[in-house]
Design an enzyme around this catalytic site. Structure first.
Site, short mmCIF file in Angstrom:
data_model
loop_
_atom_site.label_atom_id
_atom_site.label_comp_id
_atom_site.label_asym_id
_atom_site.label_seq_id
_atom_site.Cartn_x
_atom_site.Cartn_y
_atom_site.Cartn_z
N PHE A 228 6.08 -8.32 9.20
CA PHE A 228 5.30 -9.46 9.71
C PHE A 228 3.80 -9.22 9.68
CE2 PHE A 228 3.23 -8.93 13.85
CZ PHE A 228 3.65 -7.67 14.24
N LYS A 229 3.37 -7.96 9.59
CA LYS A 229 1.94 -7.67 9.59
C LYS A 229 1.20 -8.38 8.45
CE LYS A 229 2.08 -4.16 12.81
NZ LYS A 229 3.47 -3.86 13.06
#
Ligand SMILES: *Cc1c(COP(=O)(O)O)cnc(C)c1O
Length: 468
Positions: free
Chosen positions: A111-112
């Site tokens: 998700f980063k």
């Protein structure tokens, strides 16, 4: 929109200066001086937008005209054009009233990327616009490093150095970071934990002479731009799920380490999104769970777990929440952070603890439960959870009431953590982008976890001729 520090000693600055400052110069964290409020009619209009359109709307509240509209739109298009899914962050139904928000369709499968593709392009935009040198320094528990490198590699005028805990990241995480063959990238594998890395960079950033001399910029979630980019998908998921279920409020279960992602959810709620419970899911490194249960914030013993990106004791973004919990009183925040520094813990009153429990639910997941949850969902629904998402799902099971609709944030693709998936006796096939990594040479240097050793490496990396 002006930005201020949680500790109250930074004069108000605009969005671009806040991005460039990263950690506030007084040691606090930057936050918007006022949280924008989105009225219900406006939410209705936002609910029909594509991810990119929605991102533009939400981010615009905070950029507040500092980047011309067309350029901001292009920056957003470019950032999410690298995602493999047309919806960017699609929501998947796993069973009735239970959804996962897949945040792993970006270049590094975690998700980063949602925030770091945006921040990489934002830094590149600022470098071009102002001619400023941008030397990025970050610490990673595994995913931020790869994602940040992917966000800035090959971009003119930007160099990057990432600290990761030597031998404490997954094989794929290590390969994603260290197989990048680029002059502008330096990987330092430190002999210590993520907390050591985070402390070192926090102290180097706090040394303002050093920070200014080497033009150091932050990509950790101490940077407000990251939080901002992450608020967007709470809105997006809320709209998709309420359309499908007719629910009015939605709970979110969030695998948490540094309190960044969950803080983005808190911010979305404060902006007016009808979020129900915000569930903090932790692993054995459960400082946040303990704080939410008994009001004492105190690091415990470090554990290496199946969900290494959450192996964090001191959660940087916690101070942002503390600021709101203490009614925006920066003097009290400073006092508590001083106490934390000198005594190693923070304790809040009964009354504040009641507020904390209104804001969050929490559940700490032990290793065996994490693996069992992966197995169970794979067998019952054929959905393969990664071990971080699995903590989120286990916390959902524990904290969500029947009848409530919950979205668990799927923070990584299971291929990144095959060590844990194999323990569940599940075979998975790697996406090609991941299997290709195993044939590539690695570039990294191993260093002691001390400020001096790291500073010396940085000096030589950042003193090179300007990157091309
Ligand atoms: C970073 C990370 C987390 C924790 O996110 P925070 O913003 O630090 O709370 C959870 N899962 C994965 C896969 C991550 O990479």
């Amino acid at each position: 929109m002006r930005y201020i520090s949680t500790r109250g000693n930074v004069s108000e600055i605009g969005f671009i200066d806040a991005v460039m400052m990263g950690l506030a110069n007084d040691g606090g964290l930057l936050i918007p001086e006022k949280i924008p409020q989105i009225p219900a009619e406006r939410l209705e209009a936002l609910s029909h937008m594509s991810y990119q359109e929605l991102a533009f709307e939400i981010i615009s509240y905070y950029v507040d005209g500092e980047i011309p509209e067309q350029e901001l739109k292009e920056l957003i298009e470019k950032s999410y054009g690298t995602f493999r899914h047309p919806e960017v962050t699609p929501v998947q139904k796993v069973k009735d009233n239970m959804y996962v928000l897949e945040l792993f369709h970006g270049p590094t499968f975690a998700f980063k990327d949602v925030a770091l593709q945006f921040l990489g392009n934002l830094y590149s935009y600022i470098a071009k616009k102002t001619g400023e040198t941008i030397n990025i320094l970050g610490a990673t528990s595994g995913d931020t490093g790869a994602s940040a490198i992917e966000g800035v590699r090959g971009k003119e005028g930007i160099r990057i150095c990432i600290l990761h805990p030597h031998g404490k990241v997954s094989k794929v995480q290590e390969l994603q970071m260290t197989t990048v063959d680029d002059e502008s990238v330096l990987n330092l594998a430190i002999e210590g934990t993520f907390d050591d890395g985070q402390r070192i960079i926090k102290e180097l950033f706090a040394d303002l002479d050093f920070k200014n001399k080497y033009h150091l910029r932050a990509i950790n979630s101490i940077n407000f731009a990251r939080i901002l980019a992450q608020t967007v998908y709470y809105f997006y998921a809320y709209f998709q799920v309420t359309k499908e279920t007719g629910a009015k409020t939605v709970n979110f279960s969030v695998p948490t380490g540094n309190f960044g992602d969950i803080f983005a959810g808190y911010l979305a709620k404060r902006m007016g999104l009808p979020v129900g419970k915000l569930i903090v899911a932790t692993n054995e490194n459960n400082i946040l769970e303990r704080f939410i249960q008994d009001g004492v914030y105190q690091p415990g013993e470090f554990h290496s777990t199946f969900s290494p990106s959450m192996d964090i004791q001191v959660a940087s973004n916690f101070e942002r929440y503390l600021y709101y919990l203490l009614d925006e009183n920066s003097k009290e925040v400073s006092a508590l952070m001083d106490t934390f520094k000198s005594q190693g813990k923070i304790e809040v009153s009964e009354e504040l603890l009641r507020q904390v429990k209104e804001d969050f639910a929490a559940y700490g997941v032990l290793g065996e439960e994490c693996l069992q949850t992966i197995k169970k969902y794979h067998a019952e629904t054929s959905y393969l959870l990664d071990p971080h998402t699995s903590c989120g799902v286990a916390a959902y099971e524990h904290c969500n009431d029947p009848g409530e609709v919950c979205v668990t944030l799927a923070t990584a693709h299971p291929a990144k953590f095959n060590e844990s998936i194999e323990r569940c006796e599940i075979q998975q096939t790697y996406p090609e982008q991941i299997s290709d990594l195993f044939d590539k040479p690695q570039y990294q240097e191993v260093v002691e976890a001390t400020n001096d050793d790291v500073a010396r490496k940085l000096e030589s990396h950042f003193a090179k001729e300007k990157a091309i």
